[in-house]
Design a protein around this motif. Sequence first.
Motif, PDB file in Angstrom:
ATOM      1  N   THR A   1      40.811  45.335  33.093  1.00  0.00           N
ATOM      2  CA  THR A   1      42.074  46.049  32.872  1.00  0.00           C
ATOM      3  C   THR A   1      42.214  47.312  33.715  1.00  0.00           C
ATOM      4  O   THR A   1      43.274  47.933  33.736  1.00  0.00           O
ATOM      5  CB  THR A   1      42.206  46.435  31.390  1.00  0.00           C
ATOM      6  N   GLY A   2      41.168  47.708  34.409  1.00  0.00           N
ATOM      7  CA  GLY A   2      41.205  48.923  35.212  1.00  0.00           C
ATOM      8  C   GLY A   2      39.808  49.280  35.657  1.00  0.00           C
ATOM      9  O   GLY A   2      38.846  48.531  35.430  1.00  0.00           O
ATOM     10  N   TRP A   3      39.672  50.439  36.266  1.00  0.00           N
ATOM     11  CA  TRP A   3      38.365  50.838  36.784  1.00  0.00           C
ATOM     12  C   TRP A   3      37.322  50.985  35.682  1.00  0.00           C
ATOM     13  O   TRP A   3      36.124  50.818  35.923  1.00  0.00           O
ATOM     14  CB  TRP A   3      38.485  52.126  37.584  1.00  0.00           C
ATOM     15  N   GLU A   4      37.779  51.262  34.468  1.00  0.00           N
ATOM     16  CA  GLU A   4      36.821  51.395  33.369  1.00  0.00           C
ATOM     17  C   GLU A   4      36.087  50.090  33.104  1.00  0.00           C
ATOM     18  O   GLU A   4      34.960  50.096  32.591  1.00  0.00           O
ATOM     19  CB  GLU A   4      37.524  51.876  32.102  1.00  0.00           C
ATOM     20  N   SER A   5      36.684  48.960  33.477  1.00  0.00           N
ATOM     21  CA  SER A   5      36.030  47.661  33.270  1.00  0.00           C
ATOM     22  C   SER A   5      34.830  47.473  34.182  1.00  0.00           C
ATOM     23  O   SER A   5      34.003  46.586  33.942  1.00  0.00           O
ATOM     24  CB  SER A   5      37.047  46.526  33.501  1.00  0.00           C
ATOM     25  N   PHE A   6      34.724  48.284  35.234  1.00  0.00           N
ATOM     26  CA  PHE A   6      33.608  48.166  36.168  1.00  0.00           C
ATOM     27  C   PHE A   6      32.427  49.068  35.796  1.00  0.00           C
ATOM     28  O   PHE A   6      31.419  49.106  36.505  1.00  0.00           O
ATOM     29  CB  PHE A   6      34.077  48.500  37.586  1.00  0.00           C
ATOM     30  N   GLU A   7      32.591  49.802  34.716  1.00  0.00           N
ATOM     31  CA  GLU A   7      31.541  50.727  34.301  1.00  0.00           C
ATOM     32  C   GLU A   7      30.584  50.067  33.310  1.00  0.00           C
ATOM     33  O   GLU A   7      30.972  49.174  32.562  1.00  0.00           O
ATOM     34  CB  GLU A   7      32.171  51.980  33.686  1.00  0.00           C
TER      35      GLU A   7
ATOM     36  N   GLU B   1      51.489  46.066  34.937  1.00  0.00           N
ATOM     37  CA  GLU B   1      52.708  46.750  35.359  1.00  0.00           C
ATOM     38  C   GLU B   1      52.506  47.597  36.611  1.00  0.00           C
ATOM     39  O   GLU B   1      53.468  48.025  37.224  1.00  0.00           O
ATOM     40  CB  GLU B   1      53.207  47.651  34.229  1.00  0.00           C
ATOM     41  N   LYS B   2      51.236  47.873  36.944  1.00  0.00           N
ATOM     42  CA  LYS B   2      50.981  48.705  38.116  1.00  0.00           C
ATOM     43  C   LYS B   2      50.060  47.971  39.064  1.00  0.00           C
ATOM     44  O   LYS B   2      49.232  47.180  38.654  1.00  0.00           O
ATOM     45  CB  LYS B   2      50.343  50.033  37.696  1.00  0.00           C
ATOM     46  N   LYS B   3      50.178  48.234  40.299  1.00  0.00           N
ATOM     47  CA  LYS B   3      49.315  47.606  41.273  1.00  0.00           C
ATOM     48  C   LYS B   3      47.907  48.180  41.173  1.00  0.00           C
ATOM     49  O   LYS B   3      47.707  49.305  40.730  1.00  0.00           O
ATOM     50  CB  LYS B   3      49.853  47.837  42.696  1.00  0.00           C
ATOM     51  N   VAL B   4      46.970  47.399  41.660  1.00  0.00           N
ATOM     52  CA  VAL B   4      45.588  47.862  41.662  1.00  0.00           C
ATOM     53  C   VAL B   4      45.465  49.161  42.430  1.00  0.00           C
ATOM     54  O   VAL B   4      44.777  50.085  42.029  1.00  0.00           O
ATOM     55  CB  VAL B   4      44.668  46.782  42.285  1.00  0.00           C
ATOM     56  N   GLU B   5      46.169  49.261  43.552  1.00  0.00           N
ATOM     57  CA  GLU B   5      46.041  50.456  44.379  1.00  0.00           C
ATOM     58  C   GLU B   5      46.525  51.696  43.629  1.00  0.00           C
ATOM     59  O   GLU B   5      45.951  52.772  43.755  1.00  0.00           O
ATOM     60  CB  GLU B   5      46.808  50.290  45.685  1.00  0.00           C
TER      61      GLU B   5
ATOM     62  N   GLY C   1      41.509  42.605  44.651  1.00  0.00           N
ATOM     63  CA  GLY C   1      42.528  42.643  43.610  1.00  0.00           C
ATOM     64  C   GLY C   1      43.920  42.358  44.125  1.00  0.00           C
ATOM     65  O   GLY C   1      44.763  41.797  43.411  1.00  0.00           O
ATOM     66  N   LYS C   2      44.200  42.714  45.362  1.00  0.00           N
ATOM     67  CA  LYS C   2      45.523  42.521  45.949  1.00  0.00           C
ATOM     68  C   LYS C   2      45.668  41.183  46.667  1.00  0.00           C
ATOM     69  O   LYS C   2      46.726  40.878  47.203  1.00  0.00           O
ATOM     70  CB  LYS C   2      45.807  43.660  46.941  1.00  0.00           C
ATOM     71  N   SER C   3      44.589  40.392  46.664  1.00  0.00           N
ATOM     72  CA  SER C   3      44.605  39.118  47.371  1.00  0.00           C
ATOM     73  C   SER C   3      45.429  38.074  46.624  1.00  0.00           C
ATOM     74  O   SER C   3      45.837  38.271  45.470  1.00  0.00           O
ATOM     75  CB  SER C   3      43.174  38.591  47.539  1.00  0.00           C
ATOM     76  N   ASP C   4      45.663  36.941  47.276  1.00  0.00           N
ATOM     77  CA  ASP C   4      46.428  35.856  46.671  1.00  0.00           C
ATOM     78  C   ASP C   4      45.727  35.247  45.463  1.00  0.00           C
ATOM     79  O   ASP C   4      46.363  34.500  44.697  1.00  0.00           O
ATOM     80  CB  ASP C   4      46.698  34.761  47.709  1.00  0.00           C
ATOM     81  N   ARG C   5      44.463  35.516  45.287  1.00  0.00           N
ATOM     82  CA  ARG C   5      43.752  35.030  44.099  1.00  0.00           C
ATOM     83  C   ARG C   5      44.300  35.653  42.810  1.00  0.00           C
ATOM     84  O   ARG C   5      44.175  35.078  41.754  1.00  0.00           O
ATOM     85  CB  ARG C   5      42.253  35.370  44.213  1.00  0.00           C
ATOM     86  N   ARG C   6      44.876  36.852  42.910  1.00  0.00           N
ATOM     87  CA  ARG C   6      45.365  37.602  41.752  1.00  0.00           C
ATOM     88  C   ARG C   6      44.341  37.569  40.616  1.00  0.00           C
ATOM     89  O   ARG C   6      44.607  37.059  39.523  1.00  0.00           O
ATOM     90  CB  ARG C   6      46.709  37.034  41.277  1.00  0.00           C
ATOM     91  N   PRO C   7      43.167  38.141  40.853  1.00  0.00           N
ATOM     92  CA  PRO C   7      42.072  37.987  39.894  1.00  0.00           C
ATOM     93  C   PRO C   7      42.170  38.863  38.656  1.00  0.00           C
ATOM     94  O   PRO C   7      41.492  38.589  37.662  1.00  0.00           O
ATOM     95  CB  PRO C   7      40.847  38.379  40.722  1.00  0.00           C
ATOM     96  N   PHE C   8      42.988  39.925  38.701  1.00  0.00           N
ATOM     97  CA  PHE C   8      43.018  40.884  37.593  1.00  0.00           C
ATOM     98  C   PHE C   8      44.401  40.922  36.922  1.00  0.00           C
ATOM     99  O   PHE C   8      45.140  41.903  37.033  1.00  0.00           O
ATOM    100  CB  PHE C   8      42.677  42.300  38.094  1.00  0.00           C
ATOM    101  N   PRO C   9      44.786  39.880  36.209  1.00  0.00           N
ATOM    102  CA  PRO C   9      46.144  39.831  35.640  1.00  0.00           C
ATOM    103  C   PRO C   9      46.406  40.891  34.582  1.00  0.00           C
ATOM    104  O   PRO C   9      47.572  41.200  34.300  1.00  0.00           O
ATOM    105  CB  PRO C   9      46.217  38.423  35.034  1.00  0.00           C
ATOM    106  N   LYS C  10      45.355  41.454  33.994  1.00  0.00           N
ATOM    107  CA  LYS C  10      45.553  42.443  32.931  1.00  0.00           C
ATOM    108  C   LYS C  10      45.362  43.878  33.403  1.00  0.00           C
ATOM    109  O   LYS C  10      45.328  44.793  32.591  1.00  0.00           O
ATOM    110  CB  LYS C  10      44.591  42.158  31.770  1.00  0.00           C
ATOM    111  N   TRP C  11      45.241  44.061  34.715  1.00  0.00           N
ATOM    112  CA  TRP C  11      45.029  45.410  35.238  1.00  0.00           C
ATOM    113  C   TRP C  11      46.218  46.302  34.888  1.00  0.00           C
ATOM    114  O   TRP C  11      47.353  46.008  35.243  1.00  0.00           O
ATOM    115  CB  TRP C  11      44.840  45.364  36.746  1.00  0.00           C
ATOM    116  N   VAL C  12      45.961  47.384  34.178  1.00  0.00           N
ATOM    117  CA  VAL C  12      46.976  48.359  33.768  1.00  0.00           C
ATOM    118  C   VAL C  12      48.181  47.640  33.161  1.00  0.00           C
ATOM    119  O   VAL C  12      49.328  47.914  33.501  1.00  0.00           O
ATOM    120  CB  VAL C  12      47.416  49.257  34.949  1.00  0.00           C
TER     121      VAL C  12
END
Length: 287
Positions: free
Chosen positions: A193-199, A267-271, A253-264
Amino acid sequence: MAVLAVQHIRRMRGGAQGQLMLGADGHPYVVKFQNNPQHRRVLANEFLASRLAKAAGLTVPEAELVDVSAWLVEHTPELEIDLGRTRVRCEAGLQFGSRFAGGLMPGQVVDYLPEEQLVEVKNRGEFAGILALDKWTGNANGRQAVFTRRQRERRYQAVFIDFGYCFHAGEWRFEDAPLRGVYYRNDVYREITGWESFEPWLTRLETMAAETVWAAASEVPPEWYGDVGEMETLVEKLLARRSRIRELIEMFGKSDRRPFPKWVGGEKKVEDGWKDGRWNPTIERVM
């Protein structure tokens, strides 16, 4: 100290043509030989990246130096490398050994799980952490994992294996591409869902002490890679790349794979999430 190989068990799948062997310590190891078809440096990559993953707290097999004697090679017909038109004997001496995940009990380790079991993997969140490591180390291959469980346990645990193509295999360079070093199924990234998921793994990699990386590199036998100066250059580049890990994850995250559908909340882009995470909320941005 190297673990002495005492018995051959069976040939393993894979391009490096590893062999499952029993060590004198009683543990089975997947052993990759110096004269494997991929590259001698694959052994160095496996050892160094495994040590870094372990330092970050990721679930990886124990990496060891395994000593395979000339006597064992000579008296084990299966210890050979298939080069297509020819076959050669495996090289004796120090090889790379990865402790075999799950041990030798049948049914305790698998390399594929159906979706309903994959989503229940106990440490599925670690796929975010291993993604960060693969991007840092420039893994030019897809992420490999096996799944283990103890007897009478229902849920599996992911164990991350095969780091031979980190640092671009034998070339020791970094060629970053969005879809390299990632697992082939998006299911494992679904809950990010965001950078916190990588911690905590991302911060551990970004702040890993230079001494830790140098110490891991110093354990790699020089006969696995050749010029010590090239190892020093590799470590220096690796240390410099710590500040780029988020950028490289963002590319995926921005690739055509769209791997993070629940990021933020979707509603917001990964960047944008990455930029937000880089700003202290008490500091006013100057537009």
